[in-house]
Design a protein around this motif. Structure first.
Motif, mmCIF file in Angstrom:
data_model
loop_
_atom_site.group_PDB
_atom_site.id
_atom_site.type_symbol
_atom_site.label_atom_id
_atom_site.label_comp_id
_atom_site.label_asym_id
_atom_site.label_seq_id
_atom_site.Cartn_x
_atom_site.Cartn_y
_atom_site.Cartn_z
ATOM 1 N N ALA A 289 29.403 -29.340 17.217
ATOM 2 C CA ALA A 289 28.466 -28.525 18.024
ATOM 3 C C ALA A 289 28.903 -27.077 18.042
ATOM 4 O O ALA A 289 30.093 -26.775 18.103
ATOM 5 C CB ALA A 289 28.409 -29.047 19.454
ATOM 6 N N GLN A 290 27.909 -26.206 17.958
ATOM 7 C CA GLN A 290 28.200 -24.769 17.991
ATOM 8 C C GLN A 290 27.227 -24.097 18.968
ATOM 9 O O GLN A 290 26.019 -24.268 18.844
ATOM 10 C CB GLN A 290 28.022 -24.195 16.593
ATOM 11 C CG GLN A 290 28.527 -22.776 16.450
ATOM 12 C CD GLN A 290 28.416 -22.322 15.014
ATOM 13 O OE1 GLN A 290 27.316 -22.171 14.497
ATOM 14 N NE2 GLN A 290 29.535 -22.106 14.368
ATOM 15 N N TYR A 291 27.772 -23.382 19.937
ATOM 16 C CA TYR A 291 26.958 -22.633 20.899
ATOM 17 C C TYR A 291 27.175 -21.147 20.657
ATOM 18 O O TYR A 291 28.320 -20.709 20.529
ATOM 19 C CB TYR A 291 27.390 -22.938 22.336
ATOM 20 C CG TYR A 291 26.806 -24.188 22.961
ATOM 21 C CD1 TYR A 291 26.538 -25.315 22.200
ATOM 22 C CD2 TYR A 291 26.538 -24.245 24.325
ATOM 23 C CE1 TYR A 291 26.016 -26.455 22.780
ATOM 24 C CE2 TYR A 291 26.021 -25.391 24.920
ATOM 25 C CZ TYR A 291 25.763 -26.492 24.140
ATOM 26 O OH TYR A 291 25.260 -27.628 24.716
ATOM 27 N N THR B 244 30.768 -17.189 19.596
ATOM 28 C CA THR B 244 30.380 -18.472 19.009
ATOM 29 C C THR B 244 31.439 -19.497 19.368
ATOM 30 O O THR B 244 32.612 -19.323 19.035
ATOM 31 C CB THR B 244 30.253 -18.332 17.476
ATOM 32 O OG1 THR B 244 29.341 -17.274 17.198
ATOM 33 C CG2 THR B 244 29.753 -19.612 16.842
ATOM 34 N N THR C 119 32.783 -23.437 19.190
ATOM 35 C CA THR C 119 32.660 -24.636 18.360
ATOM 36 C C THR C 119 33.438 -25.779 19.005
ATOM 37 O O THR C 119 34.581 -25.598 19.416
ATOM 38 C CB THR C 119 33.210 -24.367 16.942
ATOM 39 O OG1 THR C 119 32.554 -23.219 16.409
ATOM 40 C CG2 THR C 119 32.981 -25.536 16.012
ATOM 41 N N LEU D 159 37.243 -28.208 22.698
ATOM 42 C CA LEU D 159 36.827 -26.910 22.157
ATOM 43 C C LEU D 159 37.719 -26.612 20.956
ATOM 44 O O LEU D 159 38.944 -26.575 21.080
ATOM 45 C CB LEU D 159 36.980 -25.817 23.219
ATOM 46 C CG LEU D 159 36.487 -24.450 22.775
ATOM 47 C CD1 LEU D 159 34.969 -24.416 22.693
ATOM 48 C CD2 LEU D 159 36.971 -23.363 23.717
ATOM 49 N N VAL E 283 33.622 -22.979 29.547
ATOM 50 C CA VAL E 283 33.309 -24.032 28.567
ATOM 51 C C VAL E 283 32.782 -25.308 29.236
ATOM 52 O O VAL E 283 31.784 -25.873 28.800
ATOM 53 C CB VAL E 283 34.557 -24.335 27.703
ATOM 54 C CG1 VAL E 283 34.426 -25.636 26.962
ATOM 55 C CG2 VAL E 283 34.757 -23.204 26.713
ATOM 56 N N ILE F 261 28.977 -27.801 26.209
ATOM 57 C CA ILE F 261 29.212 -27.903 24.761
ATOM 58 C C ILE F 261 30.008 -29.170 24.403
ATOM 59 O O ILE F 261 29.798 -29.759 23.342
ATOM 60 C CB ILE F 261 29.902 -26.626 24.207
ATOM 61 C CG1 ILE F 261 29.978 -26.689 22.677
ATOM 62 C CG2 ILE F 261 31.261 -26.381 24.825
ATOM 63 C CD1 ILE F 261 30.457 -25.425 22.003
ATOM 64 N N THR G 21 27.613 -32.036 24.242
ATOM 65 C CA THR G 21 26.812 -31.925 23.008
ATOM 66 C C THR G 21 27.672 -32.316 21.806
ATOM 67 O O THR G 21 27.190 -32.981 20.881
ATOM 68 C CB THR G 21 26.287 -30.475 22.825
ATOM 69 O OG1 THR G 21 25.641 -30.089 24.025
ATOM 70 C CG2 THR G 21 25.314 -30.365 21.674
ATOM 71 N N GLY G 22 28.941 -31.903 21.819
ATOM 72 C CA GLY G 22 29.863 -32.246 20.733
ATOM 73 C C GLY G 22 30.000 -33.747 20.574
ATOM 74 O O GLY G 22 29.986 -34.275 19.456
ATOM 75 N N VAL H 154 23.325 -18.936 27.050
ATOM 76 C CA VAL H 154 23.348 -19.672 25.780
ATOM 77 C C VAL H 154 22.131 -19.236 24.973
ATOM 78 O O VAL H 154 20.992 -19.385 25.408
ATOM 79 C CB VAL H 154 23.324 -21.200 26.012
ATOM 80 C CG1 VAL H 154 23.290 -21.946 24.687
ATOM 81 C CG2 VAL H 154 24.530 -21.645 26.834
ATOM 82 N N ILE I 285 21.933 -23.215 20.014
ATOM 83 C CA ILE I 285 22.748 -24.437 19.932
ATOM 84 C C ILE I 285 22.538 -25.004 18.533
ATOM 85 O O ILE I 285 21.400 -25.232 18.125
ATOM 86 C CB ILE I 285 22.337 -25.473 20.999
ATOM 87 C CG1 ILE I 285 22.595 -24.911 22.408
ATOM 88 C CG2 ILE I 285 23.097 -26.784 20.804
ATOM 89 C CD1 ILE I 285 22.184 -25.839 23.547
#
Lengths: 160, 179
Positions: free
Chosen positions: A20-22, A51, A53, A82, A126, A131, A134-135, B25, B28
């Protein structure tokens, strides 16, 4: 401009699956008016893009985390972490700056110090950004699809 | 017990603290990148803007003691590996307990030079935002070039092969070929 460069380098092995990348943005706002003997304010506004990841450590997958029953597979994965936060030099931009007549403009060192504070605030956020969730969701999706392509019919994945 | 601040502390500038603004954000993205190697670098960049006094039209004399100079120490990371999102149907072949996987080519996946990775060792004269960014970008390009000289991509590919092989054995395959 003339430049001179010197370098030191080291290599390290990694085992991460980034899933996942935000891309996040933040306004950096600062007012330098707290030093009693300096006459007049200095104010600065900068924008910052980072960014982030996230993903999982694949080295944690060993045969003891895997249960196979014919075409069914049950996999235990480590929780997402992260992997990196990346703020490119060109993604920190000065938008506005003003200083009173007796004050100097912000130096590059001072501007960088403000960007470091923004970097810390982004790192600390974070957990609230989601994220990591989502990851894990994306890791489940990718590994399930991959194992299905390898011939498994039922793939169960959980995180521990 | 100190009741009065020291003379040095009285004239210490107050730290500048940024306001706590929201983090938004913007994007995504889903990834499936296998990151297998990180190259850590530390590079010193010394950049100079020469000071010149015009004496005749088209002729100027440099006066080095008035040069603008900036010296940055930058630490950074180059992450390399393979993008498993580029795997195609033809890249995977299975037969009972045998599997063959052809991985995509290794590539540089990220180059990280965050604000906290930079230290200003010396700053003389005026350096605007764009000039400093140009110095930092040059440093980042040098980091990538150095990582390539260290054969980061073949090393990343070799580790990716071993990782994929271990993963495939962990999920039950006995004969594994990864290339």
């Amino acid at each position: 401009m003339q430049d001179q460069l010197q370098q030191v380098m080291a290599l390290q092995q990694m085992n991460d699956l980034a899933t996942a990348q935000y891309v996040v943005t933040k306004i950096i706002k600062a007012n330098d008016n707290q030093t009693w003997y300096k006459v007049g304010d200095r104010k600065i506004l900068m924008s910052c893009k980072a960014t982030l990841t996230a993903g999982i450590d694949l080295s944690a997958i060993t045969p003891k985390n895997v249960q196979i029953d014919d075409k069914n597979i049950n996999l235990q994965l480590p929780h997402a972490k992260l992997i990196s936060i990346n703020i490119k030099p060109e993604d920190v931009e000065e938008v506005y700056e003003t200083e009173a007549p007796f004050r100097d403009p912000f130096t590059s060192e001072e501007r960088n110090a403000l960007a470091i504070q923004a970097e810390t605030q982004i790192k600390n956020s974070v957990d609230s950004l989601g994220i990591l969730e989502t990851g894990e969701k994306n890791a489940t999706l990718f590994i399930s699809n991959f194992l299905t392509r390898l011939g498994y019919q039922k793939v169960m994945i959980h995180f521990d | 017990m100190k009741l009065l601040p020291s003379f040095k502390d009285i004239f210490k500038p107050a730290p500048i603290t940024i306001d706590s603004t929201p983090i938004l954000v913007k994007e995504i993205n889903n990834l499936s990148q296998l990151i297998t190697i990180t190259a850590y670098s530390e590079i010193v960049v010394d950049s100079v803007k020469p000071f010149k006094v015009p004496v005749f039209p088209g002729v100027s004399i440099p006066i080095h003691s008035f040069d603008d100079e900036i010296v940055l120490i930058g630490k950074g990371k180059v992450l390399a590996g393979v993008d498993l999102g580029k795997l195609q149907e033809k890249d995977i072949y299975t037969n009972d307990d045998s599997v063959s996987v052809t991985l995509p080519k290794a590539e540089i996946l990220q180059v990280i030079t965050n604000p906290s990775d930079f230290e200003t060792f010396n700053e003389k004269g005026n350096w605007n935002d764009n000039e400093v960014i140009a110095v930092k970008v040059k440093l980042r390009d040098k980091m990538i070039a150095d990582a390539m000289k260290q054969n980061i991509l073949p090393k990343a590919a070799a580790i990716a092969n071993v990782m994929m092989e271990n993963f495939l054995r962990s999920v039950g395959f006995k004969k594994v070929t990864v290339q």
